[in-house]
Design a protein around this motif. Structure first.
Motif, PDB file in Angstrom:
ATOM      1  N   SER A 160      28.921  34.393  17.003  1.00 47.37           N
ATOM      2  CA  SER A 160      29.730  34.474  18.331  1.00 47.37           C
ATOM      3  C   SER A 160      28.886  35.339  19.571  1.00 47.37           C
ATOM      4  N   SER A 161      28.770  36.567  18.815  1.00 41.73           N
ATOM      5  CA  SER A 161      28.206  37.572  19.881  1.00 41.73           C
ATOM      6  C   SER A 161      26.700  36.938  20.472  1.00 41.73           C
ATOM      7  N   GLU A 162      26.000  36.360  19.414  1.00 41.50           N
ATOM      8  CA  GLU A 162      24.760  36.079  19.897  1.00 41.50           C
ATOM      9  C   GLU A 162      24.806  35.026  20.929  1.00 41.50           C
ATOM     10  N   LYS A 163      25.773  33.799  20.635  1.00 42.89           N
ATOM     11  CA  LYS A 163      26.129  32.941  21.740  1.00 42.89           C
ATOM     12  C   LYS A 163      26.578  33.351  22.940  1.00 42.89           C
ATOM     13  N   GLU A 164      27.250  34.300  22.792  1.00 40.37           N
ATOM     14  CA  GLU A 164      27.925  35.248  23.920  1.00 40.37           C
ATOM     15  C   GLU A 164      26.947  35.734  24.752  1.00 40.37           C
ATOM     16  N   LYS A 165      25.898  36.269  23.933  1.00 38.28           N
ATOM     17  CA  LYS A 165      24.859  37.120  24.741  1.00 38.28           C
ATOM     18  C   LYS A 165      23.906  35.951  25.468  1.00 38.28           C
ATOM     19  N   ASP A 166      23.466  35.060  24.908  1.00 34.23           N
ATOM     20  CA  ASP A 166      22.696  33.897  25.482  1.00 34.23           C
ATOM     21  C   ASP A 166      23.265  33.430  26.641  1.00 34.23           C
ATOM     22  N   LEU A 167      24.572  33.140  26.440  1.00 32.44           N
ATOM     23  CA  LEU A 167      25.579  32.810  27.706  1.00 32.44           C
ATOM     24  C   LEU A 167      25.405  33.528  28.782  1.00 32.44           C
ATOM     25  N   LEU A 168      25.649  34.973  28.489  1.00 31.50           N
ATOM     26  CA  LEU A 168      25.703  35.911  29.519  1.00 31.50           C
ATOM     27  C   LEU A 168      24.287  35.925  30.133  1.00 31.50           C
ATOM     28  N   ILE A 169      23.345  35.882  29.394  1.00 32.58           N
ATOM     29  CA  ILE A 169      21.959  36.060  29.978  1.00 32.58           C
ATOM     30  C   ILE A 169      21.616  34.878  30.725  1.00 32.58           C
ATOM     31  N   GLU A 170      21.942  33.638  30.529  1.00 33.51           N
ATOM     32  CA  GLU A 170      21.653  32.517  31.143  1.00 33.51           C
ATOM     33  C   GLU A 170      22.530  32.623  32.432  1.00 33.51           C
ATOM     34  N   GLU A 171      23.802  33.101  32.565  1.00 28.63           N
ATOM     35  CA  GLU A 171      24.604  33.472  33.842  1.00 28.63           C
ATOM     36  C   GLU A 171      23.837  34.127  34.755  1.00 28.63           C
ATOM     37  N   ALA A 172      23.561  35.259  34.101  1.00 31.92           N
ATOM     38  CA  ALA A 172      23.036  36.247  35.048  1.00 31.92           C
ATOM     39  C   ALA A 172      21.628  35.930  35.391  1.00 31.92           C
ATOM     40  N   SER A 232      22.638  33.493  38.089  1.00 36.52           N
ATOM     41  CA  SER A 232      23.498  34.218  39.422  1.00 36.52           C
ATOM     42  C   SER A 232      22.270  34.820  40.223  1.00 36.52           C
ATOM     43  N   ALA A 233      21.343  35.333  39.394  1.00 38.40           N
ATOM     44  CA  ALA A 233      20.230  36.447  40.034  1.00 38.40           C
ATOM     45  C   ALA A 233      19.396  35.267  40.942  1.00 38.40           C
ATOM     46  N   ALA A 234      19.081  34.048  40.406  1.00 36.90           N
ATOM     47  CA  ALA A 234      18.338  32.991  41.050  1.00 36.90           C
ATOM     48  C   ALA A 234      19.036  32.868  42.411  1.00 36.90           C
ATOM     49  N   GLY A 235      20.426  32.549  42.271  1.00 37.38           N
ATOM     50  CA  GLY A 235      21.051  32.096  43.583  1.00 37.38           C
ATOM     51  C   GLY A 235      21.128  33.263  44.333  1.00 37.38           C
TER      52      GLY A 235
END
Lengths: 253, 172
Positions: free
Chosen positions: B87-99, B102-105
Motif C-alpha cells: 500500500s505504501s508503494e501504491k501511495e508513493k506512486d500516487l504521490l509522485i504522479e500527483e506531484a 501538479s508540477a506540470a500544471g
C-alpha cells in the motif's frame, strides 16, 4: 580330649534342667536361652527402630526397611501374589529370627540354635503348617487336596501320585530342616578343625605348632567371614523356599 | 558323634512356641507400623509423581498452544508488513504522479503568467518608448532653436532682405 568331645561341647546343646508341662518333658537348655535372647532382641530392637524418629537410628531403620521391602517385592509378591501381603509378617519374622539365631552363634559364648536339628525341625514344622494353611485357605479343603496331584496326569496314575505328592510335601519341609541345620553346623566344624590343626601339629613339635598357628587363624578368620555370609544366605534361602512352597500350595497351576 | 544329629524334641516345642509368639507380637508391633509407613510413603510418592506428570503435560500443552499462537502471530505480522509495503508503494506512486502532474500544471501556468507579464511589459515599454522619443524629439527641437543662433540667423536674413528691398529698411 579328642575332636569328638570338642565338637560335642561346642555344637551340641547343653541341657541344664527339665520342665514337666503336662505330658511334655521340656528341656531348659543353652539353645533355648539363645532363642530367648534372639526373641528379646527382636521384640525390643525392631519396634524401637521402627518407631524411633532419631537421626542416629535412621540408617538402621533404612536397612530394616530395605530388607523388609526386598522380602516383600522379591520373595513374597512374586511367589504368593498380592494376597501375600497378609503373610509378609510371617516371612519377615522368619527371616529375622533365623538371621539373629545364626548371628548369635558367631558371637563368643553364643551358641548356634539353628545348628540344632530340633530347632530347625520346629521351624520346618511351622513352614509345613503355613504351606497347608495357606493352601487350604486359598482353595478350600477339597480343592487343596484335589490339586495336590498336578493337572493333566492320567487318571490311573492318581493312586500312585497322590501318596508320592503327600510324601513330597513332607520332604520339602524335611529338606528345609536339614539344609539349615547342616549349613550352620558345617562352618563351626570347619573352624574347630582348623583350630585343632594347631594342636595336632603342636603335639608333633612346639615349633611346627607355632608355625601352623598363623595359617590356621587366617583360615579360621576366612571361614568366619564365610559363616557371616552363610548366616544371611541361609536365612534368605529358608524364607525364599518357604515362599515358593507356600505360593505353589496357593496357586497350583 | 550321633549326639550332633539326635534331636531333643522338647526344643522343637519351644521353637514353635517361641516363633509363633514372635510372629504374633512382631506382626502387631513391628511389621504393621513399618508397612503402614512404607505404604504411606509409596502412596505419597505415587501421588507426587502423578501430579508432577499432569503438571508437565499441562505445561507442554500450554507451550504447544503458545507456539501455535506465536507462529500465527508471525504469519499475521508478515502479512501485515507485506500489505503495508504494497500500500505504501501504491501511495508513493500516487504521490509522485500527483506531484508530477501538479508540477506540470504549475509550469504551464507560470509560462502563461510569464507570457502575459511579458506582453504587458512590452506594451508598457512601447508606450514609454514612444513618450520618451517624443519628449526627446521635443528636447532636440528645443535645443535646435537656440536663441543666439536664431538671432544671428534672423539678422542675416533681415540683412539679406534689406538688401534686396532697401525701401523696407527700418530706421537706420
Amino acid at each position: 580330649m579328642g575332636l569328638k568331645e570338642i565338637l560335642e561341647h561346642h555344637i551340641v546343646d547343653h541341657i541344664w534342667s527339665w520342665v514337666n508341662l503336662g505330658p511334655l518333658r521340656l528341656p531348659i537348655s543353652k539353645h533355648l536361652l539363645m532363642m530367648g535372647i534372639a526373641s528379646f532382641i527382636l521384640l525390643v530392637v525392631l519396634p524401637v527402630l521402627i518407631h524411633s524418629r532419631s537421626k542416629a537410628l535412621a540408617p538402621f531403620r533404612s536397612m530394616l526397611e530395605i530388607i523388609v521391602l526386598f522380602l516383600r517385592d522379591e520373595v513374597v509378591y512374586p511367589n504368593l501374589g498380592h494376597k501375600g501381603a497378609e503373610y509378609l509378617g510371617y516371612f519377615s519374622t522368619l527371616f529375622f529370627f533365623i538371621l539373629v539365631l545364626n548371628l548369635i552363634g558367631l558371637v563368643p559364648y553364643g551358641a548356634t540354635a539353628t545348628g540344632n536339628l530340633a530347632v530347625t525341625a520346629g521351624l520346618a514344622l511351622t513352614t509345613f503348617a503355613l504351606i497347608n494353611f495357606a493352601g487350604i485357605r486359598e482353595q478350600g479343603l477339597i480343592g487343596y487336596f484335589s490339586h495336590i496331584v498336578p493337572k493333566g496326569v492320567p487318571g490311573w496314575l492318581y493312586p500312585l501320585l497322590f501318596p508320592i505328592e503327600l510324601i513330597g510335601m513332607v520332604t520339602k519341609a524335611f529338606a528345609l530342616c536339614i539344609r539349615l541345620f547342616a549349613n550352620m553346623i558345617a562352618g563351626h566344624i570347619v573352624i574347630l578343625a582348623f583350630i585343632s590343626f594347631i594342636f595336632i601339629f603342636g603335639s608333633l613339635s612346639a615349633v611346627v605348632g607355632f608355625g601352623v598357628a598363623p595359617i590356621s587363624v587366617g583360615l579360621v578368620l576366612f571361614t568366619l567371614m564365610l559363616e557371616l555370609f552363610v548366616a544371611f544366605l541361609q536365612a534368605y534361602v529358608f524364607v525364599f523356599l518357604t515362599a515358593i512352597f507356600t505360593g505353589a500350595a496357593m496357586h497350583p497351576h | 558323634m550321633e549326639a550332633l544329629i539326635r534331636p531333643e524334641f522338647g526344643l522343637t516345642f519351644w521353637t514353635i512356641l517361641c516363633f509363633g509368639l514372635l510372629v504374633l507380637v512382631l506382626s502387631k508391633t513391628a511389621w504393621q507400623p513399618l508397612m503402614t509407613a512404607v505404604n504411606e510413603r509409596e502412596r505419597a510418592i505415587k501421588h507426587d509423581r502423578t501430579s508432577a506428570e499432569t503438571a508437565r503435560a499441562e505445561a507442554e500443552k500450554l507451550k504447544a498452544e503458545l507456539d501455535a499462537k506465536l507462529a500465527e502471530l508471525k504469519g499475521e505480522i508478515g502479512r501485515r508488513m507485506e500489505e503495508a509495503r504494497v500500500s505504501s508503494e501504491k501511495e508513493k506512486d500516487l504521490l509522485i504522479e500527483e506531484a508530477r502532474k501538479s508540477a506540470a500544471g504549475i509550469v504551464e501556468s507560470s509560462k502563461k503568467e510569464i507570457e502575459a507579464q511579458k506582453n504587458e511589459a512590452a506594451r508598457e515599454l512601447r508606450g514609454k518608448v514612444a513618450e520618451l522619443s517624443v519628449m526627446a524629439a521635443e528636447r532636440i527641437l528645443m535645443a535646435k532653436l537656440d536663441h543666439k543662433a536664431s538671432a544671428d540667423l534672423s539678422s542675416r536674413y533681415l540683412a539679406e532682405l534689406e538688401k534686396e528691398r532697401p525701401e523696407l529698411r527700418l530706421g537706420n
